[in-house]
Design a protein around this motif. Structure first.
Motif, mmCIF file in Angstrom:
data_model
loop_
_atom_site.group_PDB
_atom_site.id
_atom_site.type_symbol
_atom_site.label_atom_id
_atom_site.label_comp_id
_atom_site.label_asym_id
_atom_site.label_seq_id
_atom_site.Cartn_x
_atom_site.Cartn_y
_atom_site.Cartn_z
ATOM 1 N N LEU A 73 -31.728 54.761 27.236
ATOM 2 C CA LEU A 73 -30.868 53.778 26.573
ATOM 3 C C LEU A 73 -30.116 54.517 25.479
ATOM 4 O O LEU A 73 -30.735 55.039 24.542
ATOM 5 N N GLY A 104 -34.948 55.175 21.955
ATOM 6 C CA GLY A 104 -35.232 56.123 20.890
ATOM 7 C C GLY A 104 -35.600 55.470 19.570
ATOM 8 O O GLY A 104 -35.596 54.242 19.435
ATOM 9 N N GLY A 105 -35.900 56.324 18.620
ATOM 10 C CA GLY A 105 -36.263 55.862 17.279
ATOM 11 C C GLY A 105 -35.021 55.798 16.390
ATOM 12 O O GLY A 105 -33.892 55.758 16.890
ATOM 13 N N ASP A 107 -33.398 57.900 14.835
ATOM 14 C CA ASP A 107 -32.422 58.980 15.030
ATOM 15 C C ASP A 107 -32.057 59.176 16.493
ATOM 16 O O ASP A 107 -31.539 60.224 16.883
ATOM 17 N N GLY A 108 -32.342 58.175 17.292
ATOM 18 C CA GLY A 108 -31.993 58.260 18.707
ATOM 19 C C GLY A 108 -33.009 59.073 19.504
ATOM 20 O O GLY A 108 -34.053 59.482 19.001
ATOM 21 N N LEU A 109 -32.661 59.301 20.757
ATOM 22 C CA LEU A 109 -33.560 60.059 21.634
ATOM 23 C C LEU A 109 -33.346 61.558 21.445
ATOM 24 O O LEU A 109 -32.219 62.003 21.190
ATOM 25 N N HIS A 130 -33.394 48.096 16.872
ATOM 26 C CA HIS A 130 -34.472 48.225 17.843
ATOM 27 C C HIS A 130 -34.981 46.878 18.408
ATOM 28 O O HIS A 130 -35.096 46.724 19.622
HETATM 29 C C1 LIG Z 1 -31.430 52.035 16.026
HETATM 30 S S1 LIG Z 1 -31.052 52.911 17.452
HETATM 31 C C2 LIG Z 1 -30.820 54.550 16.884
HETATM 32 C C3 LIG Z 1 -29.433 54.890 16.705
HETATM 33 C C4 LIG Z 1 -29.235 56.367 16.600
HETATM 34 N N1 LIG Z 1 -28.538 56.640 15.380
HETATM 35 C C5 LIG Z 1 -28.482 56.903 17.790
HETATM 36 O O1 LIG Z 1 -27.395 57.418 17.620
HETATM 37 O O2 LIG Z 1 -29.000 56.784 18.918
HETATM 38 C C6 LIG Z 1 -32.594 53.121 18.290
HETATM 39 C C7 LIG Z 1 -32.458 53.207 19.772
HETATM 40 O O3 LIG Z 1 -32.003 51.962 20.266
HETATM 41 C C8 LIG Z 1 -31.287 52.165 21.462
HETATM 42 N N2 LIG Z 1 -29.953 51.579 21.294
HETATM 43 C C9 LIG Z 1 -29.369 51.114 20.169
HETATM 44 N N3 LIG Z 1 -28.151 50.602 20.441
HETATM 45 C C10 LIG Z 1 -27.969 50.733 21.766
HETATM 46 C C11 LIG Z 1 -26.922 50.390 22.658
HETATM 47 N N4 LIG Z 1 -25.813 49.833 22.230
HETATM 48 N N5 LIG Z 1 -27.078 50.675 23.960
HETATM 49 C C12 LIG Z 1 -28.211 51.266 24.411
HETATM 50 N N6 LIG Z 1 -29.241 51.606 23.620
HETATM 51 C C13 LIG Z 1 -29.117 51.348 22.320
HETATM 52 C C14 LIG Z 1 -31.223 53.660 21.733
HETATM 53 O O4 LIG Z 1 -32.252 54.021 22.644
HETATM 54 C C15 LIG Z 1 -31.491 54.226 20.349
HETATM 55 O O5 LIG Z 1 -32.073 55.511 20.443
#
Ligand SMILES: C[S@@+](CC[C@H](N)C(=O)[O-])C[C@H]1O[C@@H](n2cnc3c(N)ncnc32)[C@H](O)[C@@H]1O
Length: 155
Positions: A73, A104-105, A107-109, A130
């Motif tokens: 994701l 991911g967390g 900072d992403g995956l 999240h």
């Molecule tokens: C709070 S987000 C982290 C954002 C992080 N700064 C990044 O650039 O991935 C946590 C996780 O939520 C998922 N996520 C957040 N928004 C998303 C989106 N629009 N589409 C898919 N996954 C998303 C991703 O797996 C991401 O690693």
């Protein structure tokens, strides 16, 4: 088919569990969704993001058998309509493998996991929090399933 959601982050508030369960409970056994939480990597005062993400990636790898179909994701992944998701899910059923969705967390995956994934799926160009990612995933999987079986919910 078993869909496993490996999500970095623990201790979600009750409303998140409730939201996810609303849809998860409606899915049949052969389209089941399981959620496994991965503890966050250590982020100290002098946060080393790469190290923390690497720890999270290692914890995810420990949960994998190696023969799963991996869907990462990612905000910058490919946007799927619900119809496309249903087609993807239909193909997943033919694979005879577990499907693992990776969230991911903060900072992403870790890039190593992004590179390993078979697909990168974006839910929106917005960066979503999240809890909403979990609920949207559960709802969209349920919607895709209703589309596949011709249940009116998908309209
Ligand atoms: C709070 S987000 C982290 C954002 C992080 N700064 C990044 O650039 O991935 C946590 C996780 O939520 C998922 N996520 C957040 N928004 C998303 C989106 N629009 N589409 C898919 N996954 C998303 C991703 O797996 C991401 O690693």
């Amino acid at each position: 088919m078993k869909i496993r959601l490996l999500a970095v982050g623990t201790k979600m508030p009750a409303w998140v569990e409730e939201g996810v369960d609303t849809y998860r409970k409606r899915l049949p056994r052969d389209f089941s969704l399981e959620i496994e939480e991965i503890p966050l990597g250590q982020r100290g005062k002098n946060a080393n993001v790469a190290k923390a993400r690497g720890q999270e990636a290692e914890r995810i790898r420990q949960k994998l058998k190696g023969d799963e179909y991996l869907v990462a994701l990612e905000v910058k992944g490919k946007a799927w309509s619900t119809q496309v998701l249903a087609q993807e899910a239909d193909q997943w059923r033919m694979l005879g493998k577990d499907i693992v969705l990776l969230v991911g967390g903060p900072d992403g995956l870790d890039p190593s996991l992004s590179a390993k994934a078979d697909k990168a799926w974006s839910l929106s160009p917005l960066t979503l929090p999240h809890p909403l990612v979990r609920i949207m995933l559960a709802e969209q999987l349920y919607r895709a399933w209703t589309l596949l079986v011709g249940h009116p919910y998908h309209r």
